[in-house]
Design a protein around this motif. Structure first.
Motif, PDB file in Angstrom:
ATOM      1  N   ALA A   1      -1.464   2.388  -3.342  1.00  0.00           N
ATOM      2  CA  ALA A   1      -0.561   3.062  -2.401  1.00  0.00           C
ATOM      3  C   ALA A   1       0.149   2.110  -1.439  1.00  0.00           C
ATOM      4  O   ALA A   1       1.365   2.229  -1.240  1.00  0.00           O
ATOM      5  CB  ALA A   1      -1.321   4.137  -1.626  1.00  0.00           C
TER       6      ALA A   1
ATOM      7  N   ARG B   1       2.625   7.718  -2.939  1.00  0.00           N
ATOM      8  CA  ARG B   1       1.535   7.092  -2.191  1.00  0.00           C
ATOM      9  C   ARG B   1       0.404   8.091  -1.963  1.00  0.00           C
ATOM     10  O   ARG B   1      -0.771   7.752  -2.077  1.00  0.00           O
ATOM     11  CB  ARG B   1       2.055   6.557  -0.857  1.00  0.00           C
ATOM     12  CG  ARG B   1       2.778   5.230  -0.970  1.00  0.00           C
ATOM     13  CD  ARG B   1       2.906   4.566   0.393  1.00  0.00           C
ATOM     14  NE  ARG B   1       3.716   5.382   1.286  1.00  0.00           N
ATOM     15  CZ  ARG B   1       5.023   5.256   1.405  1.00  0.00           C
ATOM     16  NH1 ARG B   1       5.665   4.343   0.686  1.00  0.00           N
ATOM     17  NH2 ARG B   1       5.703   6.015   2.240  1.00  0.00           N
ATOM     18  N   SER B   2       0.773   9.323  -1.638  1.00  0.00           N
ATOM     19  CA  SER B   2      -0.228  10.357  -1.421  1.00  0.00           C
ATOM     20  C   SER B   2      -1.031  10.616  -2.691  1.00  0.00           C
ATOM     21  O   SER B   2      -2.263  10.758  -2.652  1.00  0.00           O
ATOM     22  CB  SER B   2       0.467  11.639  -0.953  1.00  0.00           C
ATOM     23  OG  SER B   2      -0.467  12.666  -0.717  1.00  0.00           O
TER      24      SER B   2
ATOM     25  N   ASP C   1      -6.517   0.324  -4.887  1.00  0.00           N
ATOM     26  CA  ASP C   1      -5.598   1.078  -4.037  1.00  0.00           C
ATOM     27  C   ASP C   1      -4.179   0.542  -4.215  1.00  0.00           C
ATOM     28  O   ASP C   1      -3.827  -0.512  -3.685  1.00  0.00           O
ATOM     29  CB  ASP C   1      -6.039   0.961  -2.577  1.00  0.00           C
ATOM     30  CG  ASP C   1      -5.249   1.895  -1.668  1.00  0.00           C
ATOM     31  OD1 ASP C   1      -4.422   2.663  -2.198  1.00  0.00           O
ATOM     32  OD2 ASP C   1      -5.465   1.859  -0.439  1.00  0.00           O
TER      33      ASP C   1
ATOM     34  N   ARG D   1      -3.426   7.665  -3.460  1.00  0.00           N
ATOM     35  CA  ARG D   1      -4.609   7.700  -2.598  1.00  0.00           C
ATOM     36  C   ARG D   1      -5.597   8.756  -3.080  1.00  0.00           C
ATOM     37  O   ARG D   1      -6.817   8.565  -3.006  1.00  0.00           O
ATOM     38  CB  ARG D   1      -4.198   7.967  -1.149  1.00  0.00           C
ATOM     39  CG  ARG D   1      -3.559   6.766  -0.450  1.00  0.00           C
ATOM     40  CD  ARG D   1      -3.454   6.980   1.051  1.00  0.00           C
ATOM     41  NE  ARG D   1      -2.472   8.001   1.382  1.00  0.00           N
ATOM     42  CZ  ARG D   1      -1.206   7.743   1.682  1.00  0.00           C
ATOM     43  NH1 ARG D   1      -0.774   6.484   1.699  1.00  0.00           N
ATOM     44  NH2 ARG D   1      -0.372   8.723   1.964  1.00  0.00           N
TER      45      ARG D   1
END
Length: 301
Positions: free
Chosen positions: A99, A82-83, A97, A86
């Motif tokens: 994430a 997820r990091s 997006d 992003r």
């Protein structure tokens, strides 16, 4: 979505993003880069970098992880993904997006009790260490520090000679995850162990000011928690102490349990352990509760 995933993304830029904008410590950065490297290798093996990145690619990777790792590890990898997603969105390498759509295994807080040893076992381990050798002096001091203060392996191996204030009888410690420094009173037993180790155990010609070093030239500082784990496992075996788990954090958890048994203030204990909130101690309460089952408590009639 028009992004075509490249086989060699700018991981160095991602690392710098984590360092400068997210404030992640180097250990966390290294772990996240390892996770992303595995993800890219998986994508490359499937030749999926030739087309736009899809959520199904991420799902397939996490499904593969779930077959190989524990849920907690897979959840950690999901967090890294997820990091990274992003970051790709922020740098314009992704147009959508992804994430929020990354599925993470559900991990219930404190669903498993933390590992701890009976206090008598800690005493047996310390007593079994041969302090007639330089290695024994080092190991005894390390394990005494951890069991007396609840320090983690990362905090102990980062200690330097400059962290010891002999006049004030204090020990300065740095939290490796947060970079926050705090000061502990240097207890007499710890001071005695440190003096003995520094005089008769620590290599005299070491080129570093780290306190705890390897005993083989060129005497580099202990650099990983695995060194502490091997140390603990070896001396536990000598002492005849067996446990289902003997990792580098066992003495930290044991210290927390011991302090709670002695009714130490939750705020004080939370500060020593470096928790943001005293609520974090509820994990240790669970351990103490399980230990109470072994005591012959009177049953109300």
């Amino acid at each position: 979505m028009d992004h075509v995933f490249q086989p060699e993304p700018r991981l160095q830029d991602f690392a710098e993003h984590l360092r400068q904008h997210r404030g992640n410590p180097e250990g966390t950065i290294k772990k996240k880069l390892t996770h992303i490297h595995s993800f890219l290798a998986f994508i490359g093996a499937q030749h999926r970098f030739m087309r736009p990145l899809l959520l199904t690619d991420i799902d397939d990777f996490l499904m593969e992880c779930s077959r190989r790792y524990a849920r907690t590890t897979t959840a950690d990898i999901s967090c890294s993904l997820r990091s990274y997603l992003r970051f790709l969105l922020a740098t314009g390498e992704l147009s959508s997006d992804l994430a929020p759509s990354v599925v993470t295994p559900v991990i219930r807080r404190y669903e498993q009790p933390l590992r701890a040893l009976p206090w008598d076992d800690v005493r047996r381990i310390l007593a079994a260490i041969d302090r007639n050798t330089p290695t024994g002096l080092r190991d005894y001091t390390v394990l005494l520090l951890m069991s007396s203060y609840g320090l983690g392996a990362g905090e102990v191996i980062r200690l330097t000679l400059d962290d010891i204030d002999w006049q004030a009888a204090t020990l300065s410690v740095m939290r490796p995850k947060t970079g926050v420094a705090f000061v502990l009173p240097l207890l007499p037993a710890l001071a005695e162990a440190l003096v003995s180790y520094l005089k008769h155990g620590r290599p005299r010609r070491a080129l570093t000011r780290h306190v705890f070093l390897s005993m083989r030239a060129p005497h580099h500082p202990l650099s990983a928690s695995s060194a502490i784990r091997h140390m603990l496992v070896g001396h536990a075996r000598t002492a005849g102490v067996t446990a289902a788990y003997l990792g580098s954090h066992v003495l930290r958890h044991t210290h927390a349990c011991r302090q709670m048994e002695q009714e130490t203030s939750p705020k004080v204990l939370s500060d020593i352990l470096g928790h943001r909130s005293p609520e974090s101690l509820s994990a240790y309460v669970r351990i103490a509760t399980e230990q109470l089952r072994q005591l012959p408590l009177p049953v109300p009639r």
